[in-house]
Design a protein around this motif. Sequence first.
Motif, PDB file in Angstrom:
ATOM      1  N   TYR A  82       2.179 -30.698 -32.113  1.00  0.00           N
ATOM      2  CA  TYR A  82       2.294 -30.265 -30.723  1.00  0.00           C
ATOM      3  C   TYR A  82       2.045 -28.757 -30.626  1.00  0.00           C
ATOM      4  CZ  TYR A  82       4.456 -29.642 -26.077  1.00  0.00           C
ATOM      5  OH  TYR A  82       4.695 -29.335 -24.758  1.00  0.00           O
ATOM      6  N   ARG A  83       2.762 -28.010 -31.451  1.00  0.00           N
ATOM      7  CA  ARG A  83       2.671 -26.545 -31.417  1.00  0.00           C
ATOM      8  C   ARG A  83       1.270 -26.068 -31.790  1.00  0.00           C
ATOM      9  NH1 ARG A  83       5.183 -22.997 -35.973  1.00  0.00           N
ATOM     10  NH2 ARG A  83       4.930 -20.872 -35.187  1.00  0.00           N
ATOM     11  N   ALA A  84       0.680 -26.664 -32.818  1.00  0.00           N
ATOM     12  CA  ALA A  84      -0.659 -26.256 -33.241  1.00  0.00           C
ATOM     13  C   ALA A  84      -1.667 -26.462 -32.120  1.00  0.00           C
ATOM     14  CB  ALA A  84      -1.071 -27.029 -34.495  1.00  0.00           C
ATOM     15  N   TYR A  85      -1.587 -27.610 -31.450  1.00  0.00           N
ATOM     16  CA  TYR A  85      -2.525 -27.871 -30.352  1.00  0.00           C
ATOM     17  C   TYR A  85      -2.327 -26.859 -29.233  1.00  0.00           C
ATOM     18  CZ  TYR A  85      -5.424 -30.268 -26.970  1.00  0.00           C
ATOM     19  OH  TYR A  85      -6.413 -30.561 -26.060  1.00  0.00           O
ATOM     20  N   ALA A  86      -1.062 -26.614 -28.859  1.00  0.00           N
ATOM     21  CA  ALA A  86      -0.774 -25.681 -27.769  1.00  0.00           C
ATOM     22  C   ALA A  86      -1.297 -24.284 -28.063  1.00  0.00           C
ATOM     23  CB  ALA A  86       0.727 -25.638 -27.502  1.00  0.00           C
ATOM     24  N   LEU A  87      -1.174 -23.836 -29.304  1.00  0.00           N
ATOM     25  CA  LEU A  87      -1.600 -22.481 -29.658  1.00  0.00           C
ATOM     26  C   LEU A  87      -3.105 -22.382 -29.881  1.00  0.00           C
ATOM     27  CD1 LEU A  87       1.350 -21.463 -32.029  1.00  0.00           C
ATOM     28  CD2 LEU A  87       1.036 -20.895 -29.603  1.00  0.00           C
ATOM     29  N   GLU A  88      -3.722 -23.433 -30.406  1.00  0.00           N
ATOM     30  CA  GLU A  88      -5.166 -23.418 -30.656  1.00  0.00           C
ATOM     31  C   GLU A  88      -5.982 -23.672 -29.397  1.00  0.00           C
ATOM     32  OE1 GLU A  88      -5.900 -26.297 -33.747  1.00  0.00           O
ATOM     33  OE2 GLU A  88      -4.379 -25.376 -35.038  1.00  0.00           O
ATOM     34  N   HIS A  89      -5.423 -24.395 -28.456  1.00  0.00           N
ATOM     35  CA  HIS A  89      -6.152 -24.764 -27.222  1.00  0.00           C
ATOM     36  C   HIS A  89      -5.311 -24.416 -25.996  1.00  0.00           C
ATOM     37  CE1 HIS A  89      -9.246 -26.824 -29.488  1.00  0.00           C
ATOM     38  NE2 HIS A  89      -8.307 -27.456 -30.170  1.00  0.00           N
TER      39      HIS A  89
ATOM     40  N   GLU B  81       5.814 -17.901 -27.659  1.00  0.00           N
ATOM     41  CA  GLU B  81       5.051 -17.468 -28.830  1.00  0.00           C
ATOM     42  C   GLU B  81       3.639 -17.031 -28.452  1.00  0.00           C
ATOM     43  OE1 GLU B  81       3.816 -19.045 -33.299  1.00  0.00           O
ATOM     44  OE2 GLU B  81       4.662 -20.471 -31.862  1.00  0.00           O
ATOM     45  N   SER B  82       3.014 -17.766 -27.545  1.00  0.00           N
ATOM     46  CA  SER B  82       1.622 -17.461 -27.183  1.00  0.00           C
ATOM     47  C   SER B  82       1.481 -16.113 -26.474  1.00  0.00           C
ATOM     48  CB  SER B  82       1.044 -18.571 -26.303  1.00  0.00           C
ATOM     49  OG  SER B  82       1.674 -18.587 -25.040  1.00  0.00           O
ATOM     50  N   THR B  83       2.555 -15.626 -25.874  1.00  0.00           N
ATOM     51  CA  THR B  83       2.492 -14.323 -25.200  1.00  0.00           C
ATOM     52  C   THR B  83       3.067 -13.202 -26.053  1.00  0.00           C
ATOM     53  OG1 THR B  83       4.633 -14.675 -24.106  1.00  0.00           O
ATOM     54  CG2 THR B  83       2.644 -15.393 -22.913  1.00  0.00           C
ATOM     55  N   GLY B  84       3.455 -13.514 -27.293  1.00  0.00           N
ATOM     56  CA  GLY B  84       4.005 -12.496 -28.176  1.00  0.00           C
ATOM     57  C   GLY B  84       5.410 -12.063 -27.786  1.00  0.00           C
ATOM     58  N   ALA B  85       6.141 -12.947 -27.105  1.00  0.00           N
ATOM     59  CA  ALA B  85       7.457 -12.580 -26.575  1.00  0.00           C
ATOM     60  C   ALA B  85       8.574 -12.568 -27.615  1.00  0.00           C
ATOM     61  CB  ALA B  85       7.836 -13.531 -25.439  1.00  0.00           C
TER      62      ALA B  85
END
Length: 196
Positions: free
Chosen positions: A90-97, A158-162
């Motif tokens: 789940y996490r890998a997909y969210a971060l890669e796409h 995580e995706s926003t560096g928070a």
Amino acid sequence: MPRAGLTPDRLVAAAADLADEAGLDHVTLSALARRFGVKDASLYTHVRNLKDLRTRLALLAGGEMIDRIAAAVEGREAGRDTLGAFAGAYRAYALEHPGRYAATQLPIDQDLLTDSPAMRRTADVTYGMLRAYGLEEPDLTDAVRLLRSTFHGYCALESTGAFGAPRDVQASWDRSIDALHVLLKNWPREKRTTDA
């Protein structure tokens, strides 16, 4: 007459790529028309409107995501091992796409969800994993909501560096999955009332 080679599937695939490159908010019919070198009006032969395009994009992304999750959990031992693989995919997909993932969060008409093989597969894989913890309704639905909100919140931050603390983000993720596993094993079952 439709432009040769332009199909609904090609439009949705291009929309998915554009969403990942520029963000879901930048997926417009005008932007896609520019990509294909056509006038905006020519896209209406293939999709009804922007909402239809984004719905198709959400279903495509949801299918891609559950395919990745299903492959990750296949053959694993029920419990922490499966939960970790599910969460990791789940996490890998969210971060890669990121754009495709954002599309999976769009509200979709319930009838379309019911008719979607990808969404039925999502329910099968997710509920199958949770049934291994001995959960039944309404606890299953509550557990799904807890996992989804936890995974989504973590990925969004995580995706926003928070996450600014020096603690390794992966280590915190692993501990979060450990904590979810303990919670699921010890789920507070809803008391069921019986008629006297």
